[in-house]
Write a protein that holds these residues in place. Structure first.
Motif: not given
Ligand code: C2E
Ligand code: MG
Ligand code: MG
Ligand code: MG
Length: 285
Positions: A44-46, A104-105, A259-261, A268-269
């Motif tokens: 998953y990319q933020p 779930l989150w 640049y961010y993630h 890790e998320i």
């Protein structure tokens, strides 16, 4: 000039011209088996709102945790999955897994955020797509407004079909984004008719913002046009502070990029989310 971001370099499985279809068949079978064995994983990319620095969503990106070759990126297996139609069951697994994880989150108490899922054209043209998504929404109990489907410009070429399918998808309450925007042919007039919520500006334009004034103009124009039409714009592939500053100066506040993630495993998320909610409670105290 042509934009090339190297998406088609799936050379690990490049068929040996002398062995006919055998290697391709082997790959097809191993993708099928990998699905049964649960070897695919989602990263998953933020997606960040640069005004608040908060994670507002993630894009689910599939990888194949291959027993001998290691973690394989989509370029190594998506093209063959598309050719063979295996993208349909794989894509369904991706959708279900991404929705389940997002919900779930949510249930763990993290602030609501969206999850974006890439749709392939094979999935898009299946007659039961809308039914399948409806089932997944019910099954995973995700609030539909937090699911975003990423489609590409090529899927909207048949305007009548696109209007019908996208209209039905929108009725489910989910969001629609045009991925890799600017690389295909778009009839801007239809963006409104398709009820597109967001445009994702392709990485190839973002990459050269600082060095190519044409690309800077294109990006600025896409952002202005989207906003004028009441459509959100998000930039992908943001790698540097300069690119970020340019996007900010053009009022594009949603970004995704190294640049961010990088794209990250779910655990890790979760650590990132936990850390940012800690910051929030500390501030509130
Ligand atoms: P995409 O949907 O345009 O996804 C963005 C790609 O850009 C991802 O590559 C991501 O890792 C990469 N990226 C993100 N930020 C940066 C950056 O700052 N710099 C650079 N150089 N790259 C960045 P990935 O994960 O290898 O995926 C490649 C493509 O594979 C995706 O492009 C998408 O078209 C396809 N794909 C991935 N997952 C799925 C899936 O579940 N279903 C389908 N149908 N296609 C998928
Ligand atoms: Mg995408
Ligand atoms: Mg993209
Ligand atoms: Mg792209």
């Amino acid at each position: 000039r042509m934009k090339d971001d190297g998406k088609n370099n799936y050379n690990v499985f490049k068929p040996n011209p002398n062995s006919g279809g055998i290697e391709r068949l082997t790959l097809e079978n191993s993708i099928r088996k990998a699905l049964q064995l649960g070897e695919f994983v989602l990263y998953y990319q933020p997606q960040i709102d640069i005004l608040t620095g908060k994670i507002i969503g993630t894009e689910a990106l599939v990888r194949w945790n291959h027993p001998t070759l290691g973690l394989l990126p989509p370029a190594k297996f998506i093209p063959i999955a598309e050719e063979t139609g295996l993208i349909v069951p794989l894509g369904e697994w991706v959708l279900r897994t991404a929705c389940l994880q997002n919900q779930l989150w949510r249930e763990k108490g993290f602030a609501p955020m969206s999850v974006s899922v890439n749709l392939s054209s094979r999935q898009f043209s299946k007659h039961d797509l809308v039914e399948t998504i409806k089932e997944i929404l019910l099954e995973t109990r995700i609030d539909p407004q937090y699911l975003e489907l990423e489609i590409t410009e090529s899927m909207t070429m048949n305007v009548d079909v696109a209007i019908e399918v996208l209209g039905k998808l929108k009725e489910l309450g989910i969001h629609l984004c045009i991925d890799d925007f600017g690389t295909g042919y778009s009839n801007l007039y239809y963006l409104k008719l398709f009820s597109i919520d967001r445009l994702k500006i392709d990485r190839s334009f973002v990459r050269d913002i600082m060095t190519d004034s044409n690309d800077a103009d294109i990006v600025a124009t896409i952002i202005a046009m989207a906003h004028k039409m009441g459509i959100d714009a998000i930039a992908e592939g943001v790698e540097t502070m300069d690119q970020l500053d340019f996007l900010r100066s053009q009022n594009c506040h949603e970004v995704q990029g190294f640049y961010y993630h990088q794209p990250l495993p779910a655990e890790e998320i979760e650590q990132l989310l936990a850390r940012s909610s800690e910051v929030k409670t500390n501030l509130q105290r």
